[in-house]
Design a protein around this motif. Structure first.
Motif, PDB file in Angstrom:
ATOM      1  N   SER A   1      50.534  40.462  42.237  1.00  0.00           N
ATOM      2  CA  SER A   1      50.667  41.654  41.069  1.00  0.00           C
ATOM      3  C   SER A   1      51.650  42.937  41.743  1.00  0.00           C
ATOM      4  O   SER A   1      52.443  43.405  40.897  1.00  0.00           O
ATOM      5  N   LEU A   2      51.069  43.573  42.801  1.00  0.00           N
ATOM      6  CA  LEU A   2      52.153  44.466  43.389  1.00  0.00           C
ATOM      7  C   LEU A   2      53.808  43.865  44.322  1.00  0.00           C
ATOM      8  O   LEU A   2      52.786  43.675  45.039  1.00  0.00           O
ATOM      9  N   VAL A   3      54.780  44.070  44.318  1.00  0.00           N
ATOM     10  CA  VAL A   3      55.593  43.016  44.848  1.00  0.00           C
ATOM     11  C   VAL A   3      56.492  44.495  45.605  1.00  0.00           C
ATOM     12  O   VAL A   3      56.422  46.020  44.147  1.00  0.00           O
ATOM     13  N   PRO A   4      56.872  44.226  46.593  1.00  0.00           N
ATOM     14  CA  PRO A   4      58.075  45.605  47.242  1.00  0.00           C
ATOM     15  C   PRO A   4      59.503  45.381  46.526  1.00  0.00           C
ATOM     16  O   PRO A   4      60.173  44.858  46.330  1.00  0.00           O
ATOM     17  N   ASP A   5      60.233  46.702  46.168  1.00  0.00           N
ATOM     18  CA  ASP A   5      61.163  47.376  45.189  1.00  0.00           C
ATOM     19  C   ASP A   5      61.746  48.547  45.550  1.00  0.00           C
ATOM     20  O   ASP A   5      60.721  49.840  45.368  1.00  0.00           O
ATOM     21  N   GLY A   6      62.350  48.573  46.479  1.00  0.00           N
ATOM     22  CA  GLY A   6      63.007  49.525  47.423  1.00  0.00           C
ATOM     23  C   GLY A   6      61.747  50.552  47.803  1.00  0.00           C
ATOM     24  O   GLY A   6      61.299  49.889  48.942  1.00  0.00           O
ATOM     25  N   PRO A   7      61.970  52.005  47.828  1.00  0.00           N
ATOM     26  CA  PRO A   7      60.964  52.313  48.550  1.00  0.00           C
ATOM     27  C   PRO A   7      59.320  52.435  47.579  1.00  0.00           C
ATOM     28  O   PRO A   7      59.026  53.458  47.772  1.00  0.00           O
ATOM     29  N   ALA A   8      59.829  51.851  46.356  1.00  0.00           N
ATOM     30  CA  ALA A   8      58.071  52.202  45.885  1.00  0.00           C
ATOM     31  C   ALA A   8      57.541  50.504  45.731  1.00  0.00           C
ATOM     32  O   ALA A   8      58.229  49.100  46.093  1.00  0.00           O
ATOM     33  N   MET A   9      56.446  50.663  45.613  1.00  0.00           N
ATOM     34  CA  MET A   9      55.418  49.254  44.567  1.00  0.00           C
ATOM     35  C   MET A   9      56.201  49.013  43.321  1.00  0.00           C
ATOM     36  O   MET A   9      55.201  49.633  42.387  1.00  0.00           O
ATOM     37  N   ARG A  10      56.598  47.656  42.904  1.00  0.00           N
ATOM     38  CA  ARG A  10      56.574  47.604  41.556  1.00  0.00           C
ATOM     39  C   ARG A  10      55.346  46.476  40.754  1.00  0.00           C
ATOM     40  O   ARG A  10      54.859  45.661  41.571  1.00  0.00           O
ATOM     41  N   LYS A  11      54.756  47.170  40.273  1.00  0.00           N
ATOM     42  CA  LYS A  11      53.456  46.778  39.240  1.00  0.00           C
ATOM     43  C   LYS A  11      53.990  45.026  38.385  1.00  0.00           C
ATOM     44  O   LYS A  11      54.952  45.515  37.298  1.00  0.00           O
ATOM     45  N   ARG A  12      53.278  44.036  38.355  1.00  0.00           N
ATOM     46  CA  ARG A  12      53.840  42.778  37.728  1.00  0.00           C
ATOM     47  C   ARG A  12      53.174  42.875  36.294  1.00  0.00           C
ATOM     48  O   ARG A  12      51.640  43.088  36.952  1.00  0.00           O
ATOM     49  N   PRO A  13      53.492  41.986  35.432  1.00  0.00           N
ATOM     50  CA  PRO A  13      52.665  41.624  34.446  1.00  0.00           C
ATOM     51  C   PRO A  13      51.056  40.174  35.134  1.00  0.00           C
ATOM     52  O   PRO A  13      51.680  39.752  36.152  1.00  0.00           O
ATOM     53  N   THR A  14      49.932  41.328  34.707  1.00  0.00           N
ATOM     54  CA  THR A  14      49.296  39.794  35.108  1.00  0.00           C
ATOM     55  C   THR A  14      48.863  38.946  34.066  1.00  0.00           C
ATOM     56  O   THR A  14      48.830  38.927  32.681  1.00  0.00           O
ATOM     57  N   VAL A  15      48.682  37.391  34.003  1.00  0.00           N
ATOM     58  CA  VAL A  15      48.873  36.663  33.216  1.00  0.00           C
ATOM     59  C   VAL A  15      47.431  35.377  33.582  1.00  0.00           C
ATOM     60  O   VAL A  15      46.822  35.039  34.436  1.00  0.00           O
ATOM     61  N   VAL A  16      46.523  36.330  31.926  1.00  0.00           N
ATOM     62  CA  VAL A  16      45.325  35.135  32.045  1.00  0.00           C
ATOM     63  C   VAL A  16      45.135  33.894  31.315  1.00  0.00           C
ATOM     64  O   VAL A  16      45.749  33.580  30.633  1.00  0.00           O
ATOM     65  N   LEU A  17      45.259  32.764  32.882  1.00  0.00           N
ATOM     66  CA  LEU A  17      45.434  31.157  32.058  1.00  0.00           C
ATOM     67  C   LEU A  17      43.872  30.901  31.216  1.00  0.00           C
ATOM     68  O   LEU A  17      43.317  30.492  32.352  1.00  0.00           O
ATOM     69  N   ILE A  18      44.050  30.029  30.094  1.00  0.00           N
ATOM     70  CA  ILE A  18      42.452  29.664  29.950  1.00  0.00           C
ATOM     71  C   ILE A  18      43.032  28.569  29.287  1.00  0.00           C
ATOM     72  O   ILE A  18      43.404  28.058  28.027  1.00  0.00           O
ATOM     73  N   HIS A  19      41.827  27.144  30.285  1.00  0.00           N
ATOM     74  CA  HIS A  19      42.436  25.915  29.790  1.00  0.00           C
ATOM     75  C   HIS A  19      41.916  25.278  28.676  1.00  0.00           C
ATOM     76  O   HIS A  19      40.639  26.025  28.056  1.00  0.00           O
ATOM     77  N   GLY A  20      42.283  24.165  27.944  1.00  0.00           N
ATOM     78  CA  GLY A  20      40.958  23.733  27.001  1.00  0.00           C
ATOM     79  C   GLY A  20      39.481  23.014  27.138  1.00  0.00           C
ATOM     80  O   GLY A  20      39.596  22.703  28.345  1.00  0.00           O
ATOM     81  N   GLY A  21      39.771  22.008  26.800  1.00  0.00           N
ATOM     82  CA  GLY A  21      37.814  21.594  26.560  1.00  0.00           C
ATOM     83  C   GLY A  21      37.240  21.634  25.678  1.00  0.00           C
ATOM     84  O   GLY A  21      37.967  21.505  24.083  1.00  0.00           O
ATOM     85  N   PRO A  22      35.851  22.547  25.706  1.00  0.00           N
ATOM     86  CA  PRO A  22      35.657  22.622  26.636  1.00  0.00           C
ATOM     87  C   PRO A  22      35.222  21.680  27.907  1.00  0.00           C
ATOM     88  O   PRO A  22      35.376  20.687  27.386  1.00  0.00           O
ATOM     89  N   GLY A  23      34.771  21.787  28.812  1.00  0.00           N
ATOM     90  CA  GLY A  23      34.308  21.510  30.165  1.00  0.00           C
ATOM     91  C   GLY A  23      35.349  20.739  30.768  1.00  0.00           C
ATOM     92  O   GLY A  23      35.090  20.300  31.817  1.00  0.00           O
ATOM     93  N   ALA A  24      36.203  21.608  30.878  1.00  0.00           N
ATOM     94  CA  ALA A  24      37.812  21.351  31.740  1.00  0.00           C
ATOM     95  C   ALA A  24      38.099  22.261  32.450  1.00  0.00           C
ATOM     96  O   ALA A  24      37.159  22.882  32.768  1.00  0.00           O
ATOM     97  N   ASP A  25      39.002  21.704  33.226  1.00  0.00           N
ATOM     98  CA  ASP A  25      39.051  23.376  34.653  1.00  0.00           C
ATOM     99  C   ASP A  25      40.652  23.640  34.515  1.00  0.00           C
ATOM    100  O   ASP A  25      41.175  22.860  33.291  1.00  0.00           O
ATOM    101  N   HIS A  26      41.421  24.418  35.053  1.00  0.00           N
ATOM    102  CA  HIS A  26      41.797  25.368  34.879  1.00  0.00           C
ATOM    103  C   HIS A  26      43.242  24.061  35.931  1.00  0.00           C
ATOM    104  O   HIS A  26      44.409  24.302  35.611  1.00  0.00           O
ATOM    105  N   SER A  27      42.977  22.738  36.278  1.00  0.00           N
ATOM    106  CA  SER A  27      44.120  22.710  37.053  1.00  0.00           C
ATOM    107  C   SER A  27      44.855  21.440  35.716  1.00  0.00           C
ATOM    108  O   SER A  27      46.070  21.612  36.265  1.00  0.00           O
ATOM    109  N   VAL A  28      45.209  21.495  34.068  1.00  0.00           N
ATOM    110  CA  VAL A  28      45.359  21.526  33.459  1.00  0.00           C
ATOM    111  C   VAL A  28      46.988  22.559  34.017  1.00  0.00           C
ATOM    112  O   VAL A  28      47.590  21.725  33.289  1.00  0.00           O
TER     113      VAL A  28
END
Length: 280
Positions: free
Chosen positions: A18-45
């Protein structure tokens, strides 16, 4: 890892910082939440198709309640409203703010319901091979178009009587149509599958929900991707979904020569489209 969201525990995995070094600061990157199909399956898809995006975003893979390594919960909670609320409760528990939500297939139903119920929560929404409603005639026509009479008949039997036996027959006829390119057999073997959750949803809500009118209330940018040869969440269903969303916020892309498994048929193009959408 698991997190408590009130009445159940949800499993999740993380790829990328989420945070990566960027020169003298830590830069925040977007967070992506992945919602799988199914229902009853899992995130491995989603793995390893979207893994390259870990160089520009933090990827959070969520197993929904009743699926994968999350708690089974109970049938009274196996519904779109609860699954959608789980996304919000999950993000609150981990202090994820303004996530980008990616929902595939059934996960797209959940992601859209979440964006309707919590319009100020997501920053962006991606809906992959999904629909605002499911229509048996349209499914039958899609299956007949790409597979002939047998898969259509198997679908009609299963959706009329969602037993384990009918499910097996239908999945066997559907599987060769799920991708244009040969599917990796390891993909299915990796998945943790809870058929009772899927059958419960089919019997109770699959043909009952209709999010077309409510989708007009979505407030964030939305990318809708459909496979031109998808026999169940058809390209017509994708177009109908896109037309239901605010015109100024939606982008609809049809991926030619691809079916339901976009990660099998067009992984590089999918990653390019997602990378651009995340960065915009």
């Amino acid at each position: 890892m698991r997190v408590n969201v009130g009445d159940t525990r949800l499993y999740f995995d993380v790829e990328g910082a989420s945070l990566v070094p960027d020169g003298p600061a830590m830069r925040k990157r977007p967070t992506v939440v992945l919602i799988h199909g199914g229902p009853g399956a899992d995130h491995s898809v989603f793995k390893p198709t979207v893994s390259p995006l870990a160089d520009c975003a933090q990827l959070v893979y969520l197993d929904q309640r009743g699926g994968g390594r999350s708690d089974l919960s109970s049938p009274r909670h196996w519904n779109l409203k609860t699954w959608a609320g789980d996304i919000k409760r999950f993000c609150d528990a981990l202090e994820i703010e303004r996530p980008i939500i990616i929902g595939g297939s059934f996960g797209g139903f959940v992601a859209l319901q979440y964006a309707i119920d919590y319009p100020d929560h997501p920053s962006k929404l991606v809906l992959l091979v999904t629909a605002a409603r499911m229509n048996l005639n349209r499914i039958g026509e899609g299956l007949a178009r790409f597979g002939g009479a047998e898969p259509r008949a198997a679908a009609e039997r299963y959706y009329a009587d969602p037993t384990e036996e009918n499910e097996k027959t239908y999945f066997e006829s559907w599987a060769p149509l799920a991708s244009v390119k040969p599917s990796n057999p390891d993909r299915a073997m990796r998945m943790t599958w809870r058929g009772e959750v899927f059958r419960h949803f089919v019997a109770n809500e699959y043909f009952q929900f209709d999010l077309r009118a409510a989708a007009a209330g979505v407030k964030c940018p939305v990318l809708v991707l459909s496979g031109a040869r998808d026999p169940e969440t058809t390209v017509e269903a994708g177009a109908e979904l896109a037309e239901s969303l605010p015109a100024e916020l939606v982008e609809f892309v049809v991926i030619e020569n691809a079916s339901h498994e976009l990660g099998t048929d067009a992984p590089e193009r999918v990653v390019r489209l997602l990378r651009r959408f995340i960065a915009d």
